[in-house]
Design a protein around this motif. Structure first.
Motif, PDB file in Angstrom:
ATOM      1  N   MET A  10      32.765  38.591  49.812  1.00 55.25           N
ATOM      2  CA  MET A  10      31.959  39.003  48.771  1.00 55.25           C
ATOM      3  C   MET A  10      32.721  40.129  47.978  1.00 55.25           C
ATOM      4  SD  MET A  10      28.196  39.946  48.707  1.00 55.25           S
ATOM      5  CE  MET A  10      28.125  40.827  50.015  1.00 55.25           C
ATOM      6  N   VAL A  11      33.392  41.139  48.953  1.00 55.15           N
ATOM      7  CA  VAL A  11      34.174  42.359  48.499  1.00 55.15           C
ATOM      8  C   VAL A  11      35.417  41.772  47.694  1.00 55.15           C
ATOM      9  CG1 VAL A  11      35.700  43.945  49.199  1.00 55.15           C
ATOM     10  CG2 VAL A  11      33.371  43.795  50.115  1.00 55.15           C
ATOM     11  N   ALA A  12      35.983  40.746  48.133  1.00 60.09           N
ATOM     12  CA  ALA A  12      37.240  40.251  47.395  1.00 60.09           C
ATOM     13  C   ALA A  12      37.034  39.780  45.894  1.00 60.09           C
ATOM     14  CB  ALA A  12      37.849  39.169  48.308  1.00 60.09           C
ATOM     15  N   ARG A  13      35.816  38.986  46.046  1.00 59.62           N
ATOM     16  CA  ARG A  13      35.269  38.378  44.804  1.00 59.62           C
ATOM     17  C   ARG A  13      34.823  39.530  43.772  1.00 59.62           C
ATOM     18  NH1 ARG A  13      31.584  35.417  46.742  1.00 59.62           N
ATOM     19  NH2 ARG A  13      29.748  36.669  46.182  1.00 59.62           N
ATOM     20  N   TRP A  14      34.139  40.733  44.170  1.00 62.75           N
ATOM     21  CA  TRP A  14      33.824  41.628  43.407  1.00 62.75           C
ATOM     22  C   TRP A  14      35.024  42.306  42.782  1.00 62.75           C
ATOM     23  CZ3 TRP A  14      29.226  44.069  46.899  1.00 62.75           C
ATOM     24  CH2 TRP A  14      28.155  43.160  46.719  1.00 62.75           C
ATOM     25  N   ASN A  15      35.910  42.536  43.598  1.00 66.33           N
ATOM     26  CA  ASN A  15      37.136  43.397  43.361  1.00 66.33           C
ATOM     27  C   ASN A  15      38.030  42.622  42.048  1.00 66.33           C
ATOM     28  OD1 ASN A  15      37.238  45.783  44.818  1.00 66.33           O
ATOM     29  ND2 ASN A  15      37.688  44.781  46.446  1.00 66.33           N
ATOM     30  N   ARG A  16      37.735  41.302  42.065  1.00 68.31           N
ATOM     31  CA  ARG A  16      38.420  40.653  41.262  1.00 68.31           C
ATOM     32  C   ARG A  16      37.431  40.555  39.858  1.00 68.31           C
ATOM     33  NH1 ARG A  16      39.275  36.789  45.210  1.00 68.31           N
ATOM     34  NH2 ARG A  16      37.099  35.543  44.571  1.00 68.31           N
ATOM     35  N   MET A  17      36.287  40.490  39.920  1.00 68.38           N
ATOM     36  CA  MET A  17      35.283  40.418  38.915  1.00 68.38           C
ATOM     37  C   MET A  17      35.165  41.746  38.403  1.00 68.38           C
ATOM     38  SD  MET A  17      32.433  37.831  40.646  1.00 68.38           S
ATOM     39  CE  MET A  17      30.973  38.251  39.403  1.00 68.38           C
ATOM     40  N   PHE A  18      35.146  42.699  38.987  1.00 67.80           N
ATOM     41  CA  PHE A  18      34.477  44.257  38.594  1.00 67.80           C
ATOM     42  C   PHE A  18      35.686  44.892  38.370  1.00 67.80           C
ATOM     43  CE2 PHE A  18      30.556  42.868  41.101  1.00 67.80           C
ATOM     44  CZ  PHE A  18      30.043  42.051  39.997  1.00 67.80           C
ATOM     45  N   GLN A  19      36.871  44.536  38.382  1.00 69.50           N
ATOM     46  CA  GLN A  19      38.064  45.569  38.227  1.00 69.50           C
ATOM     47  C   GLN A  19      38.008  46.406  36.848  1.00 69.50           C
ATOM     48  OE1 GLN A  19      41.980  43.662  37.558  1.00 69.50           O
ATOM     49  NE2 GLN A  19      40.777  41.626  37.535  1.00 69.50           N
ATOM     50  N   HIS A  20      37.435  45.880  35.885  1.00 72.67           N
ATOM     51  CA  HIS A  20      37.501  46.486  34.509  1.00 72.67           C
ATOM     52  C   HIS A  20      36.070  47.394  34.384  1.00 72.67           C
ATOM     53  CE1 HIS A  20      40.948  44.405  33.465  1.00 72.67           C
ATOM     54  NE2 HIS A  20      40.220  43.306  33.433  1.00 72.67           N
ATOM     55  N   LEU A  21      35.127  47.232  35.266  1.00 73.51           N
ATOM     56  CA  LEU A  21      33.755  48.381  35.216  1.00 73.51           C
ATOM     57  C   LEU A  21      34.185  49.769  35.314  1.00 73.51           C
ATOM     58  CD1 LEU A  21      31.175  46.265  37.391  1.00 73.51           C
ATOM     59  CD2 LEU A  21      31.742  46.055  35.001  1.00 73.51           C
ATOM     60  N   ASN A  22      33.288  50.821  34.906  1.00 70.29           N
ATOM     61  CA  ASN A  22      33.640  51.982  34.905  1.00 70.29           C
ATOM     62  C   ASN A  22      32.591  52.410  36.273  1.00 70.29           C
ATOM     63  OD1 ASN A  22      30.776  52.671  34.383  1.00 70.29           O
ATOM     64  ND2 ASN A  22      31.315  52.619  32.203  1.00 70.29           N
ATOM     65  N   ALA A  23      33.026  53.828  36.623  1.00 72.20           N
ATOM     66  CA  ALA A  23      32.352  54.223  37.804  1.00 72.20           C
ATOM     67  C   ALA A  23      30.934  53.947  38.020  1.00 72.20           C
ATOM     68  CB  ALA A  23      32.662  55.869  38.116  1.00 72.20           C
ATOM     69  N   LEU A  24      30.125  54.408  36.718  1.00 68.81           N
ATOM     70  CA  LEU A  24      28.582  54.431  36.678  1.00 68.81           C
ATOM     71  C   LEU A  24      28.062  52.831  36.946  1.00 68.81           C
ATOM     72  CD1 LEU A  24      26.046  55.748  36.339  1.00 68.81           C
ATOM     73  CD2 LEU A  24      26.182  55.355  33.897  1.00 68.81           C
ATOM     74  N   GLU A  25      28.978  51.825  36.158  1.00 68.59           N
ATOM     75  CA  GLU A  25      28.636  50.571  36.418  1.00 68.59           C
ATOM     76  C   GLU A  25      28.903  50.136  37.872  1.00 68.59           C
ATOM     77  OE1 GLU A  25      29.649  49.015  31.947  1.00 68.59           O
ATOM     78  OE2 GLU A  25      31.256  49.137  33.406  1.00 68.59           O
ATOM     79  N   VAL A  26      29.881  50.544  38.506  1.00 77.72           N
ATOM     80  CA  VAL A  26      29.931  50.146  39.886  1.00 77.72           C
ATOM     81  C   VAL A  26      28.974  50.667  40.775  1.00 77.72           C
ATOM     82  CG1 VAL A  26      31.689  50.433  41.828  1.00 77.72           C
ATOM     83  CG2 VAL A  26      32.581  49.923  39.732  1.00 77.72           C
ATOM     84  N   LEU A  27      28.609  51.829  40.483  1.00 74.68           N
ATOM     85  CA  LEU A  27      27.499  52.385  41.168  1.00 74.68           C
ATOM     86  C   LEU A  27      26.184  51.705  40.970  1.00 74.68           C
ATOM     87  CD1 LEU A  27      27.105  54.633  43.469  1.00 74.68           C
ATOM     88  CD2 LEU A  27      26.600  56.260  41.635  1.00 74.68           C
ATOM     89  N   GLU A  28      25.857  51.373  39.489  1.00 74.09           N
ATOM     90  CA  GLU A  28      24.660  50.637  39.441  1.00 74.09           C
ATOM     91  C   GLU A  28      24.634  49.147  40.117  1.00 74.09           C
ATOM     92  OE1 GLU A  28      23.702  52.046  34.828  1.00 74.09           O
ATOM     93  OE2 GLU A  28      25.204  50.653  35.065  1.00 74.09           O
ATOM     94  N   HIS A  29      25.862  48.663  40.063  1.00 75.30           N
ATOM     95  CA  HIS A  29      26.044  47.253  40.796  1.00 75.30           C
ATOM     96  C   HIS A  29      25.492  47.361  42.159  1.00 75.30           C
ATOM     97  CE1 HIS A  29      27.416  43.506  42.227  1.00 75.30           C
ATOM     98  NE2 HIS A  29      28.018  44.040  43.005  1.00 75.30           N
ATOM     99  N   THR A  30      26.377  48.505  42.903  1.00 83.13           N
ATOM    100  CA  THR A  30      25.819  48.775  44.299  1.00 83.13           C
ATOM    101  C   THR A  30      24.470  49.023  44.561  1.00 83.13           C
ATOM    102  OG1 THR A  30      28.300  49.986  44.369  1.00 83.13           O
ATOM    103  CG2 THR A  30      26.585  50.381  46.248  1.00 83.13           C
ATOM    104  N   LEU A  31      23.860  49.809  43.620  1.00 85.21           N
ATOM    105  CA  LEU A  31      22.438  50.078  44.058  1.00 85.21           C
ATOM    106  C   LEU A  31      21.485  49.086  43.680  1.00 85.21           C
ATOM    107  CD1 LEU A  31      22.599  53.905  43.152  1.00 85.21           C
ATOM    108  CD2 LEU A  31      22.672  52.962  45.454  1.00 85.21           C
ATOM    109  N   GLY A  32      22.044  48.213  42.540  1.00 85.42           N
ATOM    110  CA  GLY A  32      20.890  47.425  41.983  1.00 85.42           C
ATOM    111  C   GLY A  32      20.907  45.938  42.107  1.00 85.42           C
ATOM    112  N   SER A  33      22.257  45.449  42.603  1.00 85.57           N
ATOM    113  CA  SER A  33      22.472  44.084  42.670  1.00 85.57           C
ATOM    114  C   SER A  33      21.671  43.276  43.637  1.00 85.57           C
ATOM    115  CB  SER A  33      24.059  43.542  43.118  1.00 85.57           C
ATOM    116  OG  SER A  33      24.321  44.249  44.454  1.00 85.57           O
TER     117      SER A  33
END
Length: 247
Positions: A10-33
């Protein structure tokens, strides 16, 4: 093991998919996915910590924040932790400490940092944190690539030694960006930051840095040591710090 392998994929997939997200978006995904399980944020309340804590406060002020009090921190850090917690309205800050029994057994004179800094970090940081993280599936940190050393290759998502997911939303932020954000959002600066402490840990093992030095040059100065041992790369601790591993 099955859960750990699932997290790795899952982590490998997220690093490919979300590499262009900003910090807030990464945190929102972490807390809300809904895919990261029970999440905690680990903070030292050090030089740059208020940035990630402020981003967290924009999403969910009830998220558990684990603050490791080594009982060797600067008095300014302890005061700053209380100030930031109140200012940001954080309602679930948990102070983590080594037990009195462990300290009396392994460091009765509070001088272990002089003779065995790795063991001191293990006693006062790594073990208490690992115990605190036992109830969580994911933990978020403020690590950044500009800190150099092992951190230059950081990705947004990783795995720790127990198979938990680690999240590093601020990997792309540099010192200028962090300082500008603190000023723009009118966030309190750590009292020691403007006095030349660009990375702030325990008082006995932290010194000022000079112009041109890396941000973490003042940590364990004069020692062949760059990390306290709580962080991981590819599931392995950045520096082995348990007594049995360093003997």
């Amino acid at each position: 093991m099955q859960h750990s392998l699932q997290n790795e994929h899952m982590v490998a997939r997220w690093n490919r998919m979300f590499q262009h997200l900003n910090a807030l978006e990464v945190l929102e995904h972490t807390l809300g996915s809904g895919k990261t399980g029970r999440v905690a944020l680990v903070s030292s309340f050090g030089a740059e910590s208020v940035v990630l804590l402020h981003l967290l406060s924009r999403i969910n002020t009830h998220t558990p924040v684990l603050f490791i009090d080594t009982q060797m921190l600067f008095a300014q850090t302890l005061a700053y932790q209380l100030e930031v917690t109140k200012r940001l309205g954080l309602t679930n800050v948990r102070t983590i400490r080594a037990t009195v029994k462990d300290l009396q057994q392994s460091d009765p004179d509070n001088r272990l940092h002089d003779t065995a800094p790795d063991h001191c970090c293990d006693l006062r940081k790594t073990r208490p944190l690992q115990q605190a993280l036992a109830g969580f599936d994911t933990w978020t940190t403020g690590r950044k690539r500009h800190h150099n050393g092992f951190r230059t290759g950081l990705e947004y998502f990783g795995i720790d030694g127990e198979g938990r997911i680690t999240v590093n939303p601020l990997i792309h932020w540099g010192a200028n960006e962090l300082n500008a954000y603190m000023d723009r959002m009118e966030l309190p600066w750590h009292p020691l930051l403007r006095r030349g402490y660009t990375s702030i840990g325990c008082a006995p093992c932290t010194s000022r840095t000079t112009a041109g030095e890396p941000a973490r040059a003042g940590r364990w100065r004069g020692n062949d040591k760059q990390e306290c041992g709580i962080h991981f790369v590819n599931g392995k601790a950045l520096r082995p710090n348990r007594p049995e591993a360093t003997s």
